[in-house]
Design a protein around this motif. Sequence first.
Motif, PDB file in Angstrom:
ATOM      1  N   SER A 117      -3.960  37.586  19.190  1.00 49.32           N
ATOM      2  CA  SER A 117      -5.008  37.254  19.187  1.00 49.32           C
ATOM      3  C   SER A 117      -5.804  35.948  18.121  1.00 49.32           C
ATOM      4  CB  SER A 117      -6.533  38.596  18.997  1.00 49.32           C
ATOM      5  OG  SER A 117      -5.986  38.754  18.082  1.00 49.32           O
ATOM      6  N   ALA A 118      -6.970  35.449  18.770  1.00 47.08           N
ATOM      7  CA  ALA A 118      -7.026  33.920  17.485  1.00 47.08           C
ATOM      8  C   ALA A 118      -7.286  35.114  16.499  1.00 47.08           C
ATOM      9  CB  ALA A 118      -7.813  33.352  18.927  1.00 47.08           C
ATOM     10  N   SER A 119      -8.397  35.652  16.693  1.00 45.96           N
ATOM     11  CA  SER A 119      -9.425  36.480  15.998  1.00 45.96           C
ATOM     12  C   SER A 119      -8.760  37.590  14.714  1.00 45.96           C
ATOM     13  CB  SER A 119     -10.439  36.941  16.249  1.00 45.96           C
ATOM     14  OG  SER A 119     -10.094  38.293  16.698  1.00 45.96           O
ATOM     15  N   SER A 121      -8.086  40.485  15.667  1.00 46.78           N
ATOM     16  CA  SER A 121      -8.134  41.720  16.135  1.00 46.78           C
ATOM     17  C   SER A 121      -7.242  42.730  16.827  1.00 46.78           C
ATOM     18  CB  SER A 121      -9.630  41.670  16.587  1.00 46.78           C
ATOM     19  OG  SER A 121     -11.086  41.050  15.612  1.00 46.78           O
ATOM     20  N   GLY A 137     -11.408  39.306  20.526  1.00 43.75           N
ATOM     21  CA  GLY A 137     -10.963  37.238  19.649  1.00 43.75           C
ATOM     22  C   GLY A 137      -9.646  37.355  20.577  1.00 43.75           C
ATOM     23  N   LEU A 139      -9.040  35.217  22.524  1.00 45.36           N
ATOM     24  CA  LEU A 139      -9.720  34.078  22.720  1.00 45.36           C
ATOM     25  C   LEU A 139     -10.969  33.852  21.569  1.00 45.36           C
ATOM     26  CD1 LEU A 139     -10.351  33.669  26.815  1.00 45.36           C
ATOM     27  CD2 LEU A 139      -8.491  32.829  25.434  1.00 45.36           C
ATOM     28  N   SER A 140     -10.740  33.130  20.841  1.00 45.32           N
ATOM     29  CA  SER A 140     -11.636  32.035  20.276  1.00 45.32           C
ATOM     30  C   SER A 140     -12.450  31.717  20.704  1.00 45.32           C
ATOM     31  CB  SER A 140     -11.401  31.346  19.016  1.00 45.32           C
ATOM     32  OG  SER A 140     -11.350  29.532  20.245  1.00 45.32           O
ATOM     33  N   VAL A 141     -14.565  31.357  20.545  1.00 47.74           N
ATOM     34  CA  VAL A 141     -15.790  30.731  21.128  1.00 47.74           C
ATOM     35  C   VAL A 141     -14.800  29.670  21.765  1.00 47.74           C
ATOM     36  CG1 VAL A 141     -17.765  30.677  21.261  1.00 47.74           C
ATOM     37  CG2 VAL A 141     -16.938  32.232  19.906  1.00 47.74           C
ATOM     38  N   GLU A 142     -14.661  28.743  20.655  1.00 47.86           N
ATOM     39  CA  GLU A 142     -14.298  27.539  21.603  1.00 47.86           C
ATOM     40  C   GLU A 142     -13.443  27.320  22.186  1.00 47.86           C
ATOM     41  OE1 GLU A 142     -13.744  28.540  18.242  1.00 47.86           O
ATOM     42  OE2 GLU A 142     -15.831  27.977  17.777  1.00 47.86           O
ATOM     43  N   GLU A 143     -12.627  28.320  22.109  1.00 45.63           N
ATOM     44  CA  GLU A 143     -11.669  28.616  23.952  1.00 45.63           C
ATOM     45  C   GLU A 143     -12.098  28.792  24.846  1.00 45.63           C
ATOM     46  OE1 GLU A 143      -7.163  29.225  21.103  1.00 45.63           O
ATOM     47  OE2 GLU A 143      -8.622  31.067  21.557  1.00 45.63           O
TER      48      GLU A 143
END
Length: 199
Positions: A117-119, A121, A137, A139-143
């Motif tokens: 995951s991007a985060s 988590s 997480g 995907l990130s918020v931006e993704e």
Amino acid sequence: LSVARSIAHGGDVSERVSGHGPPWLVRTRAKSKAENLCIDRDEDCSLGAAWLFETGTWTCRYPAAELCPWTCNQCERVEAAASCRSPRTGCPDFFTKGEANWEAFFQSMSDRSGSISASGSSGRLLSSTPWLLELPGFLSVEEAHMLRKIAAKLGYRAEDAAPKEIRDVAKIDCEEPWCLRHPLIAEVYRRTSQLVGLP
């Protein structure tokens, strides 16, 4: 990179590659039933384009590889799909045995999710009836925002030709070349492939 293809007298297809492309010189295989389907849909496929290959390798990225089945040596998959079956290679044992242990499968996804995951988590199994895995997480918020923009540009399409009173389903498919080449789409495919343990 230059590519030359020829059909030999015995029905074999040969491809000669020279230049800066993948490190094969000649690739020959028996001409398949799906040969007419196994063609590159993009003229840049054989040029070693950055959008097609993983950085520093000649491994094709997905889903961009769907534009370039010949260059990515995926004709067996094309033939399998054309005849509605799974390819002979690349399918993990989990999916080829008589019964699948879905609890183990979802637990393995949860275990892998933190490193994917991007985060960072880890996932959490929410239900086994139906199977439901939460992936915070992934995907990130931006993704997530970028994925929504891509989806909005593609727009909804009817899933099939059935009348709405029988089946009223709309979907968004990433089948346009610009979408298949998009770096975020490639990254989502990469993470998903690692998550589920499928190539």
